[in-house]
Design a protein around this motif. Sequence first.
Motif, PDB file in Angstrom:
ATOM      1  N   ASP A 127       0.811  -1.208   0.000  1.00  0.00           N
ATOM      2  CA  ASP A 127       0.000   0.000   0.000  1.00  0.00           C
ATOM      3  C   ASP A 127       0.849   1.265   0.000  1.00  0.00           C
ATOM      4  O   ASP A 127       0.339   2.356  -0.242  1.00  0.00           O
ATOM      5  CB  ASP A 127      -0.922   0.018   1.233  1.00  0.00           C
ATOM      6  CG  ASP A 127      -1.984  -1.068   1.159  1.00  0.00           C
ATOM      7  OD1 ASP A 127      -2.359  -1.442   0.033  1.00  0.00           O
ATOM      8  OD2 ASP A 127      -2.424  -1.552   2.213  1.00  0.00           O
ATOM      9  N   PHE A 128       2.138   1.125   0.296  1.00  0.00           N
ATOM     10  CA  PHE A 128       3.032   2.280   0.394  1.00  0.00           C
ATOM     11  C   PHE A 128       4.067   2.199  -0.724  1.00  0.00           C
ATOM     12  O   PHE A 128       4.910   1.306  -0.744  1.00  0.00           O
ATOM     13  CB  PHE A 128       3.723   2.309   1.760  1.00  0.00           C
ATOM     14  CG  PHE A 128       2.755   2.290   2.915  1.00  0.00           C
ATOM     15  CD1 PHE A 128       2.181   3.454   3.382  1.00  0.00           C
ATOM     16  CD2 PHE A 128       2.408   1.088   3.519  1.00  0.00           C
ATOM     17  CE1 PHE A 128       1.286   3.422   4.446  1.00  0.00           C
ATOM     18  CE2 PHE A 128       1.527   1.057   4.575  1.00  0.00           C
ATOM     19  CZ  PHE A 128       0.954   2.229   5.040  1.00  0.00           C
ATOM     20  N   THR A 129       3.951   3.115  -1.661  1.00  0.00           N
ATOM     21  CA  THR A 129       4.869   3.125  -2.805  1.00  0.00           C
ATOM     22  C   THR A 129       6.045   4.064  -2.596  1.00  0.00           C
ATOM     23  O   THR A 129       7.069   3.928  -3.270  1.00  0.00           O
ATOM     24  CB  THR A 129       4.118   3.535  -4.075  1.00  0.00           C
ATOM     25  OG1 THR A 129       3.489   4.812  -3.863  1.00  0.00           O
ATOM     26  CG2 THR A 129       3.026   2.504  -4.400  1.00  0.00           C
ATOM     27  N   ALA A 130       5.920   5.015  -1.672  1.00  0.00           N
ATOM     28  CA  ALA A 130       7.015   5.958  -1.432  1.00  0.00           C
ATOM     29  C   ALA A 130       8.168   5.260  -0.725  1.00  0.00           C
ATOM     30  O   ALA A 130       7.962   4.381   0.110  1.00  0.00           O
ATOM     31  CB  ALA A 130       6.516   7.140  -0.604  1.00  0.00           C
ATOM     32  N   ALA A 131       9.381   5.656  -1.077  1.00  0.00           N
ATOM     33  CA  ALA A 131      10.564   5.001  -0.517  1.00  0.00           C
ATOM     34  C   ALA A 131      10.758   5.324   0.960  1.00  0.00           C
ATOM     35  O   ALA A 131      11.336   4.526   1.709  1.00  0.00           O
ATOM     36  CB  ALA A 131      11.804   5.415  -1.304  1.00  0.00           C
ATOM     37  N   ASN A 132      10.319   6.493   1.387  1.00  0.00           N
ATOM     38  CA  ASN A 132      10.533   6.906   2.776  1.00  0.00           C
ATOM     39  C   ASN A 132       9.358   6.560   3.685  1.00  0.00           C
ATOM     40  O   ASN A 132       9.322   6.961   4.843  1.00  0.00           O
ATOM     41  CB  ASN A 132      10.808   8.408   2.839  1.00  0.00           C
ATOM     42  CG  ASN A 132       9.630   9.208   2.276  1.00  0.00           C
ATOM     43  OD1 ASN A 132       8.825   8.667   1.547  1.00  0.00           O
ATOM     44  ND2 ASN A 132       9.584  10.483   2.612  1.00  0.00           N
ATOM     45  N   VAL A 133       8.352   5.816   3.173  1.00  0.00           N
ATOM     46  CA  VAL A 133       7.206   5.397   3.980  1.00  0.00           C
ATOM     47  C   VAL A 133       7.134   3.877   3.925  1.00  0.00           C
ATOM     48  O   VAL A 133       7.148   3.276   2.852  1.00  0.00           O
ATOM     49  CB  VAL A 133       5.884   6.001   3.457  1.00  0.00           C
ATOM     50  CG1 VAL A 133       4.705   5.518   4.300  1.00  0.00           C
ATOM     51  CG2 VAL A 133       5.953   7.511   3.444  1.00  0.00           C
ATOM     52  N   TYR A 134       7.080   3.264   5.079  1.00  0.00           N
ATOM     53  CA  TYR A 134       7.030   1.803   5.128  1.00  0.00           C
ATOM     54  C   TYR A 134       6.171   1.357   6.306  1.00  0.00           C
ATOM     55  O   TYR A 134       5.865   2.140   7.211  1.00  0.00           O
ATOM     56  CB  TYR A 134       8.432   1.201   5.251  1.00  0.00           C
ATOM     57  CG  TYR A 134       9.143   1.556   6.540  1.00  0.00           C
ATOM     58  CD1 TYR A 134       9.082   0.706   7.643  1.00  0.00           C
ATOM     59  CD2 TYR A 134       9.856   2.756   6.673  1.00  0.00           C
ATOM     60  CE1 TYR A 134       9.707   1.029   8.831  1.00  0.00           C
ATOM     61  CE2 TYR A 134      10.484   3.082   7.854  1.00  0.00           C
ATOM     62  CZ  TYR A 134      10.409   2.216   8.934  1.00  0.00           C
ATOM     63  OH  TYR A 134      11.025   2.543  10.117  1.00  0.00           O
ATOM     64  N   LEU A 135       5.785   0.111   6.261  1.00  0.00           N
ATOM     65  CA  LEU A 135       4.941  -0.478   7.304  1.00  0.00           C
ATOM     66  C   LEU A 135       5.808  -1.286   8.256  1.00  0.00           C
ATOM     67  O   LEU A 135       6.530  -2.191   7.835  1.00  0.00           O
ATOM     68  CB  LEU A 135       3.875  -1.387   6.674  1.00  0.00           C
ATOM     69  CG  LEU A 135       2.891  -2.055   7.635  1.00  0.00           C
ATOM     70  CD1 LEU A 135       2.035  -1.018   8.332  1.00  0.00           C
ATOM     71  CD2 LEU A 135       2.006  -3.048   6.885  1.00  0.00           C
ATOM     72  N   ASN A 136       5.746  -0.947   9.527  1.00  0.00           N
ATOM     73  CA  ASN A 136       6.527  -1.661  10.534  1.00  0.00           C
ATOM     74  C   ASN A 136       5.817  -2.974  10.867  1.00  0.00           C
ATOM     75  O   ASN A 136       4.752  -2.977  11.464  1.00  0.00           O
ATOM     76  CB  ASN A 136       6.668  -0.806  11.791  1.00  0.00           C
ATOM     77  CG  ASN A 136       7.565  -1.474  12.832  1.00  0.00           C
ATOM     78  OD1 ASN A 136       8.177  -2.504  12.562  1.00  0.00           O
ATOM     79  ND2 ASN A 136       7.635  -0.879  14.009  1.00  0.00           N
ATOM     80  N   GLU A 137       6.417  -4.080  10.460  1.00  0.00           N
ATOM     81  CA  GLU A 137       5.813  -5.396  10.665  1.00  0.00           C
ATOM     82  C   GLU A 137       6.434  -6.138  11.833  1.00  0.00           C
ATOM     83  O   GLU A 137       6.235  -7.343  11.978  1.00  0.00           O
ATOM     84  CB  GLU A 137       5.955  -6.241   9.393  1.00  0.00           C
ATOM     85  CG  GLU A 137       5.240  -5.648   8.196  1.00  0.00           C
ATOM     86  CD  GLU A 137       5.313  -6.538   6.980  1.00  0.00           C
ATOM     87  OE1 GLU A 137       4.429  -7.415   6.849  1.00  0.00           O
ATOM     88  OE2 GLU A 137       6.253  -6.374   6.188  1.00  0.00           O
ATOM     89  N   GLU A 138       7.182  -5.452  12.666  1.00  0.00           N
ATOM     90  CA  GLU A 138       7.794  -6.103  13.826  1.00  0.00           C
ATOM     91  C   GLU A 138       6.717  -6.460  14.847  1.00  0.00           C
ATOM     92  O   GLU A 138       5.829  -5.655  15.144  1.00  0.00           O
ATOM     93  CB  GLU A 138       8.840  -5.179  14.458  1.00  0.00           C
ATOM     94  CG  GLU A 138       9.587  -5.818  15.612  1.00  0.00           C
ATOM     95  CD  GLU A 138      10.632  -4.888  16.200  1.00  0.00           C
ATOM     96  OE1 GLU A 138      11.244  -5.259  17.207  1.00  0.00           O
ATOM     97  OE2 GLU A 138      10.821  -3.788  15.641  1.00  0.00           O
ATOM     98  N   ARG A 139       6.805  -7.639  15.393  1.00  0.00           N
ATOM     99  CA  ARG A 139       5.798  -8.096  16.351  1.00  0.00           C
ATOM    100  C   ARG A 139       5.995  -7.423  17.706  1.00  0.00           C
ATOM    101  O   ARG A 139       7.119  -7.100  18.098  1.00  0.00           O
ATOM    102  CB  ARG A 139       5.880  -9.616  16.523  1.00  0.00           C
ATOM    103  CG  ARG A 139       5.524 -10.392  15.261  1.00  0.00           C
ATOM    104  CD  ARG A 139       5.422 -11.863  15.562  1.00  0.00           C
ATOM    105  NE  ARG A 139       5.057 -12.627  14.374  1.00  0.00           N
ATOM    106  CZ  ARG A 139       4.789 -13.929  14.378  1.00  0.00           C
ATOM    107  NH1 ARG A 139       4.873 -14.617  15.515  1.00  0.00           N
ATOM    108  NH2 ARG A 139       4.467 -14.554  13.267  1.00  0.00           N
TER     109      ARG A 139
END
Length: 231
Positions: free
Chosen positions: A193-205
């Motif tokens: 859902d995030f195409t920008a390089a400086n935006v990401y989804l934190n998937e750490e539990r």
Amino acid sequence: MMIRSQIQSRTFVTSTRTLSWFGDLFGRKKAKLESQKKREEIIEKQDEFTTDDAVKVTHLTFKNSDKNVKFDREKEMPGFVLKNWKTRALRPQDLESYYANKKTLQNRINGTLALVLGKRVTRKQYKEVSLGDLELRFKVVKALQSSLGVDLNDYTITKCHDLDSLYNEIENVVSVRWKNEKHPDAIVLRPDDFTAANVYLNEERSDYEKQKEYGRLLQKMKHAQKKEQSV
């Protein structure tokens, strides 16, 4: 000489005995308690009123409950294995990613249909396969649920009269973005859902999820060790 006889008459007066609400309340309560006690006594001694062992009731208490009596399946039922009727078990949140490629979905459906129908069918031939025969429909639906790892509700099974409509329903089930039923209005985010390089989804539990997963793996390891020692 006149003799007068005098007969005394006794008057009878009836009067109603009124009870106070206080006395009547306790009177009814006493009768209710006696009735309840009699009922409990009948339930407790009900086995004595019958000579047929087939109708006797076993009273479940803590002493004969599963929490107190340890049931060893391997000892009591040797060789018994409880198998899942599904050959593939997928979690609802994994369906979308697993069947993202429609070819994967169609190939698995075609392979299952070949076993049930005894012939190969392609995606273009789905409309030609009628499910008007209810026995055939249930066989096809159960086989597809088992091989795909999906669950189809009764309404879907009822309204699909051919294989094409059934496939469309299955495709809708596996393509819907999964949501947690506890939070139906929650936003479900994915990395794509995030195409920008400086935006990401934190998937750490979280720490709770890490501890829960650690406990699950620990129990799995202990079960494997116990199985090795028993061999």
